[in-house]
Motif scaffolding. Structure first.
Motif, PDB file in Angstrom:
ATOM      1  N   PRO B  31       5.605   3.956   1.353  1.00 32.52           N
ATOM      2  CA  PRO B  31       6.968   3.430   0.055  1.00 32.52           C
ATOM      3  C   PRO B  31       5.004   1.568  -0.406  1.00 32.52           C
ATOM      4  CG  PRO B  31       7.165   2.610   1.910  1.00 32.52           C
ATOM      5  CD  PRO B  31       6.271   4.052   2.463  1.00 32.52           C
ATOM      6  N   THR B  32       5.844   1.546  -2.149  1.00 32.53           N
ATOM      7  CA  THR B  32       4.987   0.237  -2.868  1.00 32.53           C
ATOM      8  C   THR B  32       5.701  -0.330  -1.987  1.00 32.53           C
ATOM      9  OG1 THR B  32       4.726   2.149  -4.616  1.00 32.53           O
ATOM     10  CG2 THR B  32       4.661  -0.357  -4.781  1.00 32.53           C
ATOM     11  N   TRP B  33       6.770  -0.694  -1.447  1.00 27.16           N
ATOM     12  CA  TRP B  33       7.485  -2.055  -1.605  1.00 27.16           C
ATOM     13  C   TRP B  33       6.808  -2.469   0.172  1.00 27.16           C
ATOM     14  CZ3 TRP B  33       9.700  -3.048   3.498  1.00 27.16           C
ATOM     15  CH2 TRP B  33       9.355  -2.061   4.729  1.00 27.16           C
ATOM     16  N   PHE B  34       5.997  -2.171   0.824  1.00 27.30           N
ATOM     17  CA  PHE B  34       4.925  -2.596   1.794  1.00 27.30           C
ATOM     18  C   PHE B  34       3.851  -3.600   1.224  1.00 27.30           C
ATOM     19  CE2 PHE B  34       4.405   0.457   5.675  1.00 27.30           C
ATOM     20  CZ  PHE B  34       5.528   0.683   5.967  1.00 27.30           C
ATOM     21  N   PHE B  35       3.916  -3.223  -0.402  1.00 28.27           N
ATOM     22  CA  PHE B  35       3.513  -4.419  -1.012  1.00 28.27           C
ATOM     23  C   PHE B  35       3.755  -5.671  -0.976  1.00 28.27           C
ATOM     24  CE2 PHE B  35       0.766  -1.051  -3.789  1.00 28.27           C
ATOM     25  CZ  PHE B  35       0.185  -0.922  -2.319  1.00 28.27           C
TER      26      PHE B  35
END
Lengths: 276, 309
Positions: B31-35
């Motif tokens: 998931p991009t929200w890990f950024f």
């Protein structure tokens, strides 16, 4: 034959040189820290006529109401918390950055490089911290260290994640692992060796940091150990024995780290030299 | 820490594409929200202040108010002799330290890769100062370099050399601090070169031996070209460090005597301490521009030249 001469001859010369250039300065710290005030003031490189190292250390610790003890406590909290946050957050970024090609990647990559290269803007950072009411607080300094240290950690994690086979991810996904479980239960434990590297390198860096503490956590109440030296510089120019006892004390933690984790520290700090 | 690791990780992406049925789930497994959590720290405490610094550098800024004054701070920065001196010193300091670290680091790296006794001990010894607190090293050398009875000059005097007044002589104070910086940092440069030496295949040297190459030819035509990535790393690391350098200078001279050993980073701190926040931030912007103008083109040029070979 020539090799043997080189091996012993050059080696002996090098040991002698290393002794003069690198070991004597550290011995000077130890000797001066062990002297009485009068003897230390002579600034000579001599064996102390009377070892009072223990008394000096006790004096240093008691100075200004046990300031050094509080400073060691602060520095320990700072180092442990900042490094822990850095490791988890940077591992998450490095992992996704390596595994998934998204349109965010070029942006994130350039931000990581910028974070490595660009010097932080000091006063505007203070302005932001004041707005968040974390200026002059330990959590504020922790957050600053995390923000400035992430880039280096992300680079190490991204390179290491590339060595973990994707088949492991696939197997875990087929077994029904969600993204969080996949990362924290499968990938994160596999990162152990690079995590150790990141921890020791960043711990030494955060513990030794002087500049950020000077800017973002001024004041005696919550001094970090690097700032305590200034007590003994300001106090009087003649108590070199106490000053060097303090320097000796703040040098010991990195020394211990080095003895136990030499391989990880060297590996972490020199990575990238080979791959180009 | 190094810009050089960047391209190494790409190849994995092409290996074993996931089966079509898996592809959607695979995608959402990263998931991009890990950024986002890391991004919050980075944006709030690094990106926002950096961008805001461009505005604040154009203001007269005190604790209580902000007045827009255009480029006055920058004009002042390049008119007052002490600020100009700090600006120039930054280049001198960075150039001297990084050039010395490259040369000494290379020599030490090659030497400590050869077959000598106590190699491990020597490597460990030269690297240790890298890990010691900069403030501790600064205090130590301030005493060692004391012009009156400091151990270094005592020793030089014993062999008949009149030692200079290292930190109190305006013409060499900056170079004395640079010398200590080199002492502290050369171990890292040497270890980077050693890591580079390990990566050179022994076959090259064996082939050269068959062709009758001597030690100098080996060094000049095999070791030196193949150590190029290490050199790039050392140059970039020590330039970045040298341009931003603050704590060693602060611990040893506080920019003195006068302002002869001031650099941009110490000017920034002094102006901040004096309450000139706008001027201090202008110094930050100047430092930003200097670092970016040197490092980005240099790293692009160094890495490109490496690719051509």
């Amino acid at each position: 034959m020539r090799n043997v001469v080189w091996k012993w001859g050059a080696g002996t010369v090098a040991i002698a040189l290393a002794f003069v250039v690198f070991i004597i300065p550290f011995a000077f710290i130890l000797f001066t820290a062990g002297k009485t005030q009068a003897e230390a003031a002579a600034l000579e490189f001599t064996w102390p006529t009377e070892w009072v190292l223990f008394e000096n250390i006790v004096t240093v610790i008691q100075t200004r109401d046990f300031l050094l003890v509080r400073a060691f406590f602060n520095s320990t909290v700072l180092t442990v918390v900042a490094v822990a946050i850095m490791v988890v957050l940077a591992a998450m970024v490095g992992y996704v950055l390596q595994r998934r090609r998204s349109r965010w990647n070029p942006l994130v990559n350039s931000l990581v490089l910028a974070g490595l290269i660009i010097p932080p803007a000091v006063v505007p950072t203070i302005w932001v911290m004041q707005g968040l009411e974390i200026f002059k607080t330990l959590p504020g300094l922790i957050a600053v260290h995390v923000a400035f240290g992430l880039s280096f950690c992300i680079l190490l994690f991204r390179a290491f994640v590339a060595t973990i086979p994707r088949e492991l991810d696939e197997a875990a996904i087929i077994d029904g692992a969600g993204p969080i479980k996949l990362f924290f239960r499968v990938i994160f434990p596999l990162l152990r060796s690079v995590i150790v590297t990141v921890i020791v390198v960043q711990a030494v860096f955060v513990f030794n940091d002087f500049t950020y503490a000077l800017y973002f956590l001024p004041g005696d109440d919550n001094a970090t150990v690097q700032l305590t030296t200034f007590n003994f510089i300001a106090q009087s120019t003649s108590s070199y024995n106490l000053l060097f006892a303090d320097v000796l004390l703040i040098t010991i933690p990195p020394l211990i780290m080095y003895i136990f984790f030499q391989r990880e520290i060297v590996g972490g700090m020199t990575s990238g030299a080979v791959k180009g | 820490m190094t810009t050089a690791t960047a391209p190494a990780s790409r190849s994995r992406d092409d290996v074993s594409p996931p089966r079509p049925a898996l592809r959607r789930r695979m995608k959402s497994s990263y998931p991009t929200w890990f950024f986002i959590p890391a991004g919050v720290f980075y944006v709030v405490l690094f990106l926002v202040p950096t961008i805001a610094s461009f505005y604040f550098s154009l203001t007269r800024w005190t604790l209580f108010e902000v007045d827009f004054i255009g480029f006055d701070n920058f004009v002042r920065f390049f008119q007052e002799p002490q600020l100009v001196q700090g600006f120039l010193n930054t280049f001198i300091y960075a150039f001297v330290t990084s050039a010395s670290k490259v040369v000494l680091g290379l020599l030490l790296g090659v030497f400590l890769s050869s077959q000598i006794i106590a190699r491990g001990f020597l490597r460990a010894t030269i690297f240790f100062p890298v890990l010691v607190s900069t403030i501790g090293v600064g205090i130590l050398f301030k005493v060692l370099m004391d012009p009156f009875g400091g151990p270094i000059n005592e020793i030089l005097g014993a062999v008949g050399i009149q030692g200079p007044a290292w930190l109190t002589d305006p013409s060499i104070a900056l170079l004395s601090v640079a010398l200590v910086d080199i002492w502290k940092g050369v171990g890292l440069a040497a270890l980077i070169y050693i890591a580079g030496m390990v990566a050179i295949p022994q076959e090259y040297f064996e082939a050269a031996k068959v062709d009758g190459a001597g030690a100098w030819h080996n060094f000049r035509h095999i070791t030196l070209p193949l150590l190029r990535p290490a050199t790039v790393t050392v140059v970039l690391l020590s330039l970045i460090g040298g341009l931003r350098s603050f704590d060693l200078i602060w611990a040893m001279t506080k920019g003195g005597p006068g302002f002869t050993s001031d650099v941009l980073a110490s000017v920034i701190f002094k102006q901040y301490q004096a309450g000139f926040f706008g001027l201090s931030t202008a110094g930050n912007v100047v430092l930003f521009v200097v670092v970016a103008a040197i490092i980005f083109p240099l790293s692009w040029w160094l890495n490109r030249k490496g690719d051509e070979q």
